[in-house]
Design a protein around this motif. Structure first.
Motif, PDB file in Angstrom:
ATOM      1  N   VAL A 186       0.870  -1.188   0.000  1.00 50.35           N
ATOM      2  CA  VAL A 186       0.000   0.000   0.000  1.00 50.35           C
ATOM      3  C   VAL A 186       0.903   1.233   0.000  1.00 50.35           C
ATOM      4  N   PRO A 187       1.261   1.738  -1.173  1.00 50.74           N
ATOM      5  CA  PRO A 187       2.205   2.861  -1.230  1.00 50.74           C
ATOM      6  C   PRO A 187       1.739   4.100  -0.472  1.00 50.74           C
ATOM      7  N   GLU A 188       0.427   4.395  -0.493  1.00 56.88           N
ATOM      8  CA  GLU A 188      -0.064   5.599   0.167  1.00 56.88           C
ATOM      9  C   GLU A 188       0.215   5.583   1.666  1.00 56.88           C
ATOM     10  N   GLN A 189       0.153   4.414   2.293  1.00 56.75           N
ATOM     11  CA  GLN A 189       0.399   4.279   3.726  1.00 56.75           C
ATOM     12  C   GLN A 189       1.803   3.753   4.032  1.00 56.75           C
ATOM     13  N   HIS A 190       2.551   3.443   2.975  1.00 55.56           N
ATOM     14  CA  HIS A 190       3.876   2.825   3.113  1.00 55.56           C
ATOM     15  C   HIS A 190       3.796   1.539   3.955  1.00 55.56           C
ATOM     16  N   LEU A 191       2.832   0.717   3.608  1.00 56.67           N
ATOM     17  CA  LEU A 191       2.585  -0.532   4.325  1.00 56.67           C
ATOM     18  C   LEU A 191       3.304  -1.677   3.620  1.00 56.67           C
ATOM     19  N   ASN A 192       4.175  -2.362   4.347  1.00 53.60           N
ATOM     20  CA  ASN A 192       4.996  -3.427   3.782  1.00 53.60           C
ATOM     21  C   ASN A 192       4.564  -4.813   4.248  1.00 53.60           C
ATOM     22  N   VAL A 193       4.770  -5.785   3.386  1.00 50.90           N
ATOM     23  CA  VAL A 193       4.853  -7.177   3.782  1.00 50.90           C
ATOM     24  C   VAL A 193       6.335  -7.497   3.920  1.00 50.90           C
ATOM     25  N   ARG A 194       6.726  -8.138   5.003  1.00 49.57           N
ATOM     26  CA  ARG A 194       8.150  -8.403   5.185  1.00 49.57           C
ATOM     27  C   ARG A 194       8.432  -9.885   5.378  1.00 49.57           C
ATOM     28  N   ILE A 195       9.568 -10.287   4.860  1.00 47.21           N
ATOM     29  CA  ILE A 195      10.107 -11.630   5.071  1.00 47.21           C
ATOM     30  C   ILE A 195      11.470 -11.465   5.718  1.00 47.21           C
ATOM     31  N   ASP A 196      11.636 -12.005   6.906  1.00 47.68           N
ATOM     32  CA  ASP A 196      12.895 -11.901   7.641  1.00 47.68           C
ATOM     33  C   ASP A 196      13.455 -13.283   7.922  1.00 47.68           C
ATOM     34  N   GLY A 198      16.186 -14.785  10.453  1.00 49.10           N
ATOM     35  CA  GLY A 198      16.999 -14.469  11.608  1.00 49.10           C
ATOM     36  C   GLY A 198      17.805 -15.657  12.080  1.00 49.10           C
ATOM     37  N   VAL A 199      19.001 -15.378  12.579  1.00 54.39           N
ATOM     38  CA  VAL A 199      19.903 -16.409  13.091  1.00 54.39           C
ATOM     39  C   VAL A 199      20.205 -16.120  14.549  1.00 54.39           C
ATOM     40  N   GLY A 200      19.864 -17.067  15.416  1.00 58.06           N
ATOM     41  CA  GLY A 200      20.179 -16.952  16.829  1.00 58.06           C
ATOM     42  C   GLY A 200      21.424 -17.748  17.173  1.00 58.06           C
ATOM     43  N   ALA A 201      21.674 -17.922  18.456  1.00 55.67           N
ATOM     44  CA  ALA A 201      22.883 -18.620  18.888  1.00 55.67           C
ATOM     45  C   ALA A 201      22.866 -20.092  18.498  1.00 55.67           C
ATOM     46  N   ASP A 202      21.704 -20.713  18.517  1.00 50.26           N
ATOM     47  CA  ASP A 202      21.631 -22.149  18.243  1.00 50.26           C
ATOM     48  C   ASP A 202      20.432 -22.533  17.388  1.00 50.26           C
ATOM     49  N   VAL A 203      19.813 -21.549  16.725  1.00 55.02           N
ATOM     50  CA  VAL A 203      18.596 -21.822  15.973  1.00 55.02           C
ATOM     51  C   VAL A 203      18.422 -20.748  14.908  1.00 55.02           C
ATOM     52  N   ARG A 204      17.595 -21.039  13.918  1.00 52.84           N
ATOM     53  CA  ARG A 204      17.279 -20.096  12.857  1.00 52.84           C
ATOM     54  C   ARG A 204      15.776 -20.041  12.681  1.00 52.84           C
ATOM     55  N   ALA A 205      15.281 -18.924  12.157  1.00 52.04           N
ATOM     56  CA  ALA A 205      13.834 -18.785  12.010  1.00 52.04           C
ATOM     57  C   ALA A 205      13.523 -17.890  10.816  1.00 52.04           C
ATOM     58  N   LEU A 206      12.405 -18.199  10.151  1.00 46.55           N
ATOM     59  CA  LEU A 206      11.924 -17.424   9.015  1.00 46.55           C
ATOM     60  C   LEU A 206      10.568 -16.833   9.375  1.00 46.55           C
ATOM     61  N   TYR A 207      10.373 -15.550   9.094  1.00 49.21           N
ATOM     62  CA  TYR A 207       9.148 -14.863   9.477  1.00 49.21           C
ATOM     63  C   TYR A 207       8.509 -14.202   8.266  1.00 49.21           C
ATOM     64  N   LEU A 208       7.203 -14.291   8.178  1.00 40.30           N
ATOM     65  CA  LEU A 208       6.418 -13.580   7.184  1.00 40.30           C
ATOM     66  C   LEU A 208       5.394 -12.744   7.935  1.00 40.30           C
ATOM     67  N   SER A 209       5.454 -11.415   7.789  1.00 41.90           N
ATOM     68  CA  SER A 209       4.641 -10.540   8.624  1.00 41.90           C
ATOM     69  C   SER A 209       4.237  -9.287   7.851  1.00 41.90           C
ATOM     70  N   LEU A 210       3.208  -8.616   8.374  1.00 45.52           N
ATOM     71  CA  LEU A 210       2.886  -7.258   7.986  1.00 45.52           C
ATOM     72  C   LEU A 210       3.591  -6.299   8.956  1.00 45.52           C
ATOM     73  N   LEU A 211       3.883  -5.094   8.504  1.00 46.11           N
ATOM     74  CA  LEU A 211       4.489  -4.043   9.316  1.00 46.11           C
ATOM     75  C   LEU A 211       5.947  -4.392   9.662  1.00 46.11           C
ATOM     76  N   GLU A 212       6.650  -3.388  10.136  1.00 44.94           N
ATOM     77  CA  GLU A 212       8.027  -3.594  10.548  1.00 44.94           C
ATOM     78  C   GLU A 212       8.078  -4.198  11.946  1.00 44.94           C
ATOM     79  N   ALA A 213       9.247  -4.708  12.320  1.00 40.27           N
ATOM     80  CA  ALA A 213       9.399  -5.331  13.627  1.00 40.27           C
ATOM     81  C   ALA A 213       9.207  -4.321  14.758  1.00 40.27           C
ATOM     82  N   PHE A 214       9.624  -3.075  14.516  1.00 41.52           N
ATOM     83  CA  PHE A 214       9.435  -2.014  15.505  1.00 41.52           C
ATOM     84  C   PHE A 214       9.493  -0.665  14.811  1.00 41.52           C
TER      85      PHE A 214
END
Length: 214
Positions: A186-196, A198-214
Motif C-alpha cells: 500500500v504505497p499511500e500508507q507505506h505498508l509493507n509485507v516483510r520476510i525476515d 533471523g539467526v540466533g545462537a543455536d537456531v534459525r527462524a523465518l518470518y512472514l509478517s505485515l508491518l516492521e518489527a518495531f
C-alpha cells in the motif's frame, strides 16, 4: 500523551504435559485465574509513519499494578520502557534502533511474561523462546530500497531475561542477526509485507509478517 490503562483477564489451563512445570502446579499461573490491574502510561510519538517509520522517535513508559483488591488472583507490579529512534540516512534509507525493558516485582503468571523471540523481539528464535519476570533487549536495523516496490533490511540485536535484575550477566545475552526483504503493498500508507530470516545462537527462524518489527 498520558493516561490510565487497565487489564482484566481470565485464563484457564485446559491441559498440561505430565512432568512439566505447569503440571507441577508450582509455576505462577499454573492454575489459571484472573489477572486484573490498573496503571499509568506516558507516550511520546513523533514518528512520521507508524507502519514504516523513516524518521522520528517513540518513547513509551508504563507502570501497572495487579492485586486482590481489583479481583486479581496474582499480586505483582510491572514497569515497561520502550524507546525507539529512527534516523534518515538518505531517501528511503533508515537506521532504526530499539531498547526495550520490562521489570516485574511479585508473582506474575507465566502467560503474562514478556520474553525474547518471535518476529518483533530478537528475531532468530521462536516466539517467547526465553521468558521471565525481567526482560531487556536492544536491536537495530538498516532499511533500504532495492528496486520498484522491493526493499531490504539488515538487522542485529541481543537480549536477556532473568527472574530478578541481579540474574543478568554478559554471558546470558542471546544474540541475533539476519536479513530481510520488504514488498510495498500500500504505497499511500507505506505498508509493507516483510520476510525476515533471523539467526540466533543455536537456531534459525523465518518470518512472514505485515508491518516492521518495531
Amino acid at each position: 500523551n498520558a493516561g490510565i490503562e487497565g487489564e482484566f483477564r481470565h485464563d484457564a489451563i485446559r491441559k498440561a504435559d505430565s512432568g512439566g512445570l505447569i503440571a507441577s502446579g508450582n509455576e505462577p499461573g499454573a492454575h489459571g485465574g484472573n489477572s486484573d490491574g490498573l496503571g499509568a502510561i506516558v507516550l511520546v510519538d513523533t514518528r512520521d509513519n507508524i507502519y514504516s517509520t523513516h524518521k522520528g522517535q517513540y518513547e513509551d513508559l508504563e507502570a501497572e499494578f495487579y492485586g486482590r483488591g481489583l479481583g486479581s488472583n496474582y499480586t505483582f507490579s510491572r514497569y515497561t520502557l520502550d524507546l525507539r529512534r529512527f534516523i534518515p540516512l538518505a531517501k528511503d534509507q533508515t537506521l532504526a534502533a530499539q531498547f526495550y525493558a520490562q521489570f516485574v516485582n511479585g508473582d506474575e503468571p507465566f502467560y503474562e511474561m514478556q520474553g525474547l523471540g518471535g518476529d518483533s523481539k530478537i528475531r532468530g528464535y521462536y516466539l517467547l523462546r526465553f521468558r521471565e519476570n525481567d526482560v531487556m533487549l536492544f536491536q537495530t536495523e538498516y532499511r533500504f530500497p532495492i528496486w520498484w516496490r522491493i526493499g531490504g533490511a539488515i538487522f542485529a540485536g541481543g537480549g536477556e531475561v532473568g527472574h530478578v535484575l541481579s540474574n543478568f550477566t554478559t554471558h546470558g545475552i542471546h544474540p541475533s542477526a539476519g536479513i530481510g526483504l520488504r514488498f510495498l503493498v500500500v504505497p499511500e500508507q507505506h505498508l509493507n509485507v516483510r520476510i525476515d530470516y533471523g539467526v540466533g545462537a543455536d537456531v534459525r527462524a523465518l518470518y512472514l509478517s505485515l508491518l516492521e518489527a518495531f
